[in-house]
Scaffold this motif. Structure first.
Motif, PDB file in Angstrom:
ATOM      1  N   ALA A  91      -1.356   2.527  -6.077  1.00 33.36           N
ATOM      2  CA  ALA A  91      -1.460   1.069  -6.056  1.00 33.36           C
ATOM      3  C   ALA A  91      -2.744   0.666  -5.356  1.00 33.36           C
ATOM      4  CB  ALA A  91      -0.255   0.464  -5.330  1.00 33.36           C
TER       5      ALA A  91
ATOM      6  N   LEU B  74      -4.369  -2.381  -3.875  1.00 35.22           N
ATOM      7  CA  LEU B  74      -3.903  -3.681  -3.407  1.00 35.22           C
ATOM      8  C   LEU B  74      -5.028  -4.461  -2.745  1.00 35.22           C
ATOM      9  CD1 LEU B  74      -0.741  -2.215  -1.657  1.00 35.22           C
ATOM     10  CD2 LEU B  74      -0.739  -3.380  -3.872  1.00 35.22           C
TER      11      LEU B  74
ATOM     12  N   LYS C 192     -10.742  -6.031  -6.748  1.00 38.64           N
ATOM     13  CA  LYS C 192      -9.868  -5.064  -7.430  1.00 38.64           C
ATOM     14  C   LYS C 192     -10.243  -4.929  -8.907  1.00 38.64           C
ATOM     15  CE  LYS C 192      -5.979  -7.173  -6.555  1.00 38.64           C
ATOM     16  NZ  LYS C 192      -6.577  -8.391  -5.960  1.00 38.64           N
TER      17      LYS C 192
ATOM     18  N   GLU D   1      -2.946  -6.124 -12.798  1.00 39.40           N
ATOM     19  CA  GLU D   1      -1.976  -7.161 -12.415  1.00 39.40           C
ATOM     20  C   GLU D   1      -0.800  -7.191 -13.394  1.00 39.40           C
ATOM     21  OE1 GLU D   1      -1.976  -8.570  -9.686  1.00 39.40           O
ATOM     22  OE2 GLU D   1      -4.030  -8.747  -8.939  1.00 39.40           O
TER      23      GLU D   1
ATOM     24  N   THR E 261      -3.237  -4.626  -8.224  1.00 37.50           N
ATOM     25  CA  THR E 261      -2.286  -5.725  -8.053  1.00 37.50           C
ATOM     26  C   THR E 261      -2.345  -6.314  -6.648  1.00 37.50           C
ATOM     27  OG1 THR E 261       0.064  -6.320  -8.191  1.00 37.50           O
ATOM     28  CG2 THR E 261      -0.460  -4.124  -7.365  1.00 37.50           C
ATOM     29  N   HIS E 262      -1.849  -7.540  -6.518  1.00 31.85           N
ATOM     30  CA  HIS E 262      -1.642  -8.114  -5.183  1.00 31.85           C
ATOM     31  C   HIS E 262      -0.151  -8.267  -4.888  1.00 31.85           C
ATOM     32  CE1 HIS E 262      -1.730 -11.705  -7.837  1.00 31.85           C
ATOM     33  NE2 HIS E 262      -0.809 -12.175  -7.017  1.00 31.85           N
ATOM     34  N   HIS E 263       0.697  -7.751  -5.791  1.00 30.41           N
ATOM     35  CA  HIS E 263       2.141  -7.793  -5.593  1.00 30.41           C
ATOM     36  C   HIS E 263       2.575  -6.562  -4.785  1.00 30.41           C
ATOM     37  CE1 HIS E 263       1.729 -10.574  -9.020  1.00 30.41           C
ATOM     38  NE2 HIS E 263       2.810 -11.140  -8.545  1.00 30.41           N
ATOM     39  N   VAL E 264       2.560  -6.704  -3.476  1.00 26.35           N
ATOM     40  CA  VAL E 264       2.774  -5.564  -2.595  1.00 26.35           C
ATOM     41  C   VAL E 264       4.207  -5.059  -2.655  1.00 26.35           C
ATOM     42  CG1 VAL E 264       2.688  -4.737  -0.215  1.00 26.35           C
ATOM     43  CG2 VAL E 264       0.965  -6.365  -1.048  1.00 26.35           C
TER      44      VAL E 264
ATOM     45  N   THR F  24       5.440  -3.378  -5.807  1.00 25.58           N
ATOM     46  CA  THR F  24       4.699  -2.201  -6.239  1.00 25.58           C
ATOM     47  C   THR F  24       4.930  -0.974  -5.360  1.00 25.58           C
ATOM     48  OG1 THR F  24       2.965  -3.638  -7.142  1.00 25.58           O
ATOM     49  CG2 THR F  24       2.386  -1.333  -6.773  1.00 25.58           C
ATOM     50  N   LEU F  25       4.984  -1.163  -4.066  1.00 19.90           N
ATOM     51  CA  LEU F  25       5.066  -0.022  -3.155  1.00 19.90           C
ATOM     52  C   LEU F  25       6.264   0.898  -3.412  1.00 19.90           C
ATOM     53  CD1 LEU F  25       3.871  -1.411   0.301  1.00 19.90           C
ATOM     54  CD2 LEU F  25       2.617  -0.047  -1.374  1.00 19.90           C
TER      55      LEU F  25
ATOM     56  N   ALA G  67      -1.231   4.281  -1.722  1.00 19.76           N
ATOM     57  CA  ALA G  67      -1.650   2.885  -1.682  1.00 19.76           C
ATOM     58  C   ALA G  67      -3.065   2.797  -1.139  1.00 19.76           C
ATOM     59  CB  ALA G  67      -0.701   2.066  -0.811  1.00 19.76           C
TER      60      ALA G  67
ATOM     61  N   VAL H 150      -5.893  -0.277  -0.018  1.00 21.55           N
ATOM     62  CA  VAL H 150      -6.076  -1.706   0.235  1.00 21.55           C
ATOM     63  C   VAL H 150      -7.564  -2.008   0.300  1.00 21.55           C
ATOM     64  CG1 VAL H 150      -5.647  -3.638   1.793  1.00 21.55           C
ATOM     65  CG2 VAL H 150      -3.892  -1.875   1.493  1.00 21.55           C
TER      66      VAL H 150
END
Length: 266
Positions: free
Chosen positions: A40, A42, A49, A171, A203-206, A209-210, A216, A218
């Motif tokens: 991911a 993020l 991104k 996304e 993505t910014h949907h943490v 997604t995690l 991950a 960032v």
């Protein structure tokens, strides 16, 4: 240029600098994505991104450093780049489905464009891809007749049409309700495991997604501020990471910078 899916490293970026519009968006990017992983990427909106994604697909040539996919540098020559892209499936946040084609016809399109397979074989492959995303009954529906979640799954099936060893998701949860988001994330994890893929989720949907990610990364303030496991991310005390995870408006990530709203910084 064909990809080598036997390589242990799917993607490697070494000291990469990415510029857009005469300015640096990302700098000193070192990143390794292991083969078979779900990684991911993020970061807040405007962090770079999508710029990183453009470098992975060869759309954007780095101003410095190297980008490798399965052990081979991303080529700049058009023919070699097009050949490489056959091994990379991309799920766009807007789906990119052609409105005048049915779901099945959308999925068949890359097979018709890039292979010489007989129509009967293509039809069988399309049926298999629809089955993989749970939408065999939607084969003859047009995009306007699909819900948002169904359209995203058709787009996923089309991205998988050529059996790429690497999948990139831009996304993937944009515009989806929580149930559809859960379905998509479950599909991504299941397909990655069952098909032996490597997946990169931009993505910014943490929190959605995690749970399915092995690693991950960032991005904030033009650089990578964290790379590790989801558990290590949750435990990080880095102020940049804590601000992003907590959704805090005040902190070291400058959300109010006007240039973050420019398309090239997305």
């Amino acid at each position: 240029m064909s990809l080598d899916p036997a390589s242990d490293i799917a993607v490697r970026l070494d000291r990469v600098r990415l510029d857009r519009g005469g300015r640096t968006v990302l700098a000193d990017i070192d990143l390794t994505v292991p083969r078979g992983s779900v990684t991911a990427v993020l970061g807040p909106s405007g962090s770079g991104k999508s710029t990183l994604l453009s470098a992975l697909t060869g759309e954007l040539v780095p101003a410095a450093g190297t980008v490798e996919v399965f052990g081979r540098p991303v080529p700049q020559r058009q023919r070699a780049l097009l050949e490489m892209r056959k091994g990379i499936g991309v799920l766009l946040q807007g789906n990119g489905l052609l409105t005048d084609l049915t779901a099945a016809e959308n999925i068949a399109l890359p097979l018709r464009l890039h292979t010489d397979l007989p129509k009967a074989v293509i039809a069988r492959l399309v049926d298999m891809k629809l089955q993989a995303v749970g939408l065999r009954a939607a084969a003859d529906l047009y995009p306007r007749e699909l819900s948002g979640g169904m359209a995203r799954r058709v787009a996923l099936a089309r991205a998988l049409a050529l059996d790429p060893p690497l999948m990139i998701y831009d996304e993937p949860l944009t515009g989806l309700d929580p149930i559809a988001s859960g379905v998509i994330m479950s599909l991504i994890a299941r397909l990655n495991a069952s098909l032996g893929l490597t997946s990169i989720l931009v993505t910014h949907h943490v929190h959605e997604t995690l749970p399915v990610a092995d690693r991950a990364v960032v991005i904030a303030n033009g650089r990578i501020v964290f790379a590790g496991t989801p558990a290590e991310l949750e435990a990080s005390q880095d102020p940049l990471v804590r601000q992003f995870l907590g959704g805090e408006p005040d902190g070291p990530i400058a959300f109010d910078r006007g240039d973050l709203d420019r398309p090239e910084a997305a």
